[in-house]
Design an enzyme around this catalytic site. Structure first.
Site, PDB file in Angstrom:
ATOM      1  CG  ASP B 226      96.583  46.359 113.267  1.00  0.00           C
ATOM      2  OD1 ASP B 226      96.322  46.105 111.763  1.00  0.00           O
ATOM      3  OD2 ASP B 226      96.622  47.699 113.882  1.00  0.00           O
ATOM      4  CG  ASP B 227      92.916  40.179 117.025  1.00  0.00           C
ATOM      5  OD1 ASP B 227      94.014  38.983 117.239  1.00  0.00           O
ATOM      6  OD2 ASP B 227      91.970  39.316 116.523  1.00  0.00           O
TER       7      ASP B 227
END
Lengths: 282, 282, 282, 282
Positions: B226-227
């Site tokens: 999620d980065d």
């Protein structure tokens, strides 16, 4: 606008609550303007807001009768008349856009309250306060003098019988002891879409992460920084073209909007806190 | 729509870049449909996207001439014709709303690509894939079999010459080795407004925190969960009435929107990645 | 989801209405899930929606008792159980995005209804209807055959006991006689922000006017074209770069959203019509 | 912010325009900060905005050289330095929210211009103008005295060398002769989502129609009321609970936003008018 009263209720859920409350109001001849309920089924909690006309209504008689009912049903409640305006203090630091916005909305009648006090650790707000005829107090704050500064602030707040504090981009952290004096009584605006980017320099953090929307959040202040019950949030679209200073400029509009809405809803007694959340009756 | 070519450029900023690039295009007789630049002054980087008509244009001749210029100016670049459709694989798990949405948009011509492969660890998508005449492969995945499953998936991806993978609510984590095979070539949708609520069950986390807006984010997948670089985000307003299942339902619309926009922009070659961010030319 | 009942009330405003209704529900042992009221003070009208659990509740006994109260208080009312699903017909023409969206939402349980009938003046929808196992009827319509076509459509609607018609981008105009058969029973989506750009080709009109936002509107159909009570509207930002075909593409997303919301709210019995407006209980 | 120059171009489309313009800028040593183009293929028109640094640049030498090129290519163009601030007059009537907002943004540096003149047909704005140290002129207007009032206003505008007039909720209609003196030089805010609800009392009309969103529009003033090129629009969600006075209150926020954005974009020379539309470079 005629005068009205607002009854806010918070209690364990059970059958017949609406019937009992509306029954008593009917018995006393209240003319209901608006009623709204909310039930949190997970927690088994009931919330209600009723607004009714005061013209020809015996408010104190109703208050006494209602107290009996509320005690029987284990209710937390608050009954207030729109005729009594809450006493509000505004805190700010060097950025004045929220302060200017709130004062203008107050002057034009959008925010119904008394504002007997503006406090800042910067002198820049003095002219603005003077223009709106609001008393201004300068209270310098440094890490070393915070405790003494809070003592002075608390004296002023007590002297002016303040019920609600609005942190209009006030950049100093309040101590837990200070915060504890005003439960659900301090509204802050944080310049990010919480819980993203808590703490200092959220626009820098948003720019570094490359988000496509920036946000702002108004919330009640609790002991934990940027963690209190959220009242309102909004966002604006940005693009790769926007530098940090563009985010700051766009963010000012968001901050004004979410803070002024939160203050209006609080003054209209539309907000109930429970757990770490808010019910905002519309 | 006539055929067109898109030239994407990424290089250190210096004077005269637009002049040099547009000069060469003019010299070769290109009819520019759209041109856009972006300069990141902090990092000293220059980005450009030019789209021009192919009708009667010698694309390969231009490519050769441009390579000389690009080498001189230290440019990273990509020149592609709209006539060649990217080959795309769709991954999903049990939730099919994004998959159904993408396939419908592809069928109606909104997404211009080939889709020779749908992979899922659930069999529910088989009918939908069949309806759209897209080959479906079932690949079971458990924590123990992940490595073997990825080997099979990579074989399929290679066999079908896949250039872009879309994770349409695919609920399995891809290994760093897998991700490294497709730099800026895997698009995921996360059901929160990143960086808030990373990881599992973001709607539960959003409900627990009491936010007033929920969001969804499409991004390129990198090694860190999620980065990766954010492509698109959007939000929807919720209230105290909304339970977790309401957030899930509203979130589906957000997920469809932000994922389909990201895929369209990628296919239109509007996106450049740098650092951990995206430039999305409009 | 347990079964529940919804009571919708519409009557002249007077004191004690909430007390009388909630009192009767309490007396009968109803467990209220949600209650909401609205008072139009200008017109002196009262609107109420109450949803309560059916488990162990004598619905027909309550219905009889309520009828007496309603007659006394001059109420228009409707009491329905969630166990009985409304019967819905979908109409469309050549554009299938709204149809595909509604059928997908229905399949996944977001729209709770029966769909025994899809009617179109184009054959393109046949495959889609077959995929979702919904009976499809082709009814050609021209200006000359409109009357005969409506006779056939009405026979089908009667045969299938249809209560709600959804015009999912159905491009034919219905006669006043047809419309009169389904008061507040036909939902249309118009591809503009009404009342701007009524009639044909609203995206062309929006482009010609140079607006910066485009919109879509779902509304109940009345005899006057594009003039019925509005249920929902939404907008999307556009720019000078967007040509008519870009507006059409973006508009598809708006149309899906505003139509599906309107249908869901209607099926959840959240909508009351009065004058030419709607109350949409949230 | 260092000083920069903006070149705005508007001409018939042909090959090589970007190359010619950027070539000349390169030759003269310009450091381009931002460049954007737009091509209206339907009308065969080309639009361009280039912003470049002025530090060490010979602006007047470039102007002379550019004039030759522009003449050859049949360009309409405007070359301005950010060092010269446009001279702006603000007009208002009794509602001061837009005026207060614009003056605050000007004071904080968000709007870069001179404001040597505020004109109103109400005296209420005098204090506000005084607070911001802006000269205020009271000009009464009635239907009978409109012509004479305009003569006085024009004298003031000429005396103060005004280049841009902002109608910040100025409720008087300007004559065609007055408007003709300031082509693309008068910005108005209309309190509806144009083209819906032109003319007087748009919030009343919106309430009567039962729309679910209200809007505001900023546009250049032309001879036809509420019909000039639209610069910016925005909307806010309302519900059946909102009365006309609620629409008015919410609308104030929209009006402030869309007017201030339009003014900022105009001052940043981001807007080109053509036909009855605007190109707004971002």
């Amino acid at each position: 606008m005629k005068d009205s009263a607002v009854l806010l209720i918070d209690c364990p859920d059970r059958k017949g609550l609406v019937a009992r409350v509306s029954g008593l109001l009917f018995e006393r001849g209240a003319n209901i303007l608006h009623a709204d309920q909310h039930i949190d089924r997970g927690l088994g909690l009931f919330f209600m807001r009723v607004e009714f006309e005061l013209d020809g209504f015996d408010l104190e008689g109703f208050r006494a009768a209602y107290a009996v009912l509320a005690s029987e049903l284990n209710m937390t409640w608050k009954l207030t008349s729109s005729a009594r305006k809450p006493r509000v203090a505004l805190f700010c630091s060097q950025y004045l856009h929220c302060m200017a916005d709130l004062l203008h909305r107050w002057r034009t009648g959008e925010l119904v309250c008394e504002i007997p006090l503006v406090i800042s650790n910067h002198r820049d707000v003095a002219n603005l306060a003077a223009f709106y005829n609001v008393p201004f107090e300068y209270v310098a704050v440094t890490t070393e003098t915070r405790a003494a500064a809070e003592v002075r602030q608390l004296e002023m707040l007590e002297r002016d019988k303040i019920e609600l504090i609005i942190l209009a981009r006030y950049m100093q952290i309040l101590s837990p002891g200070f915060v504890a004096r005003f439960p659900a009584g301090i509204i802050n605006v944080h310049h990010s879409f919480l819980p993203a980017f808590t703490g200092a320099r959220p626009y820098h953090a948003a720019h570094a992460r490359g988000v496509k929307l920036i946000g702002a959040t108004s919330h009640y202040v609790t002991e934990v920084l940027d963690d209190g019950p959220i009242i309102e949030q909004d966002v604006a679209r940005i693009s790769h073209r926007d530098q940090v200073e563009d985010l700051v400029a766009r963010g000012r509009d968001l901050e004004r909007m979410v803070l002024s809405r939160a203050v209006r809803w609080h003054l209209d007694r539309r907000i109930l806190c429970y757990g770490n959340k808010t019910v905002v009756f519309d």
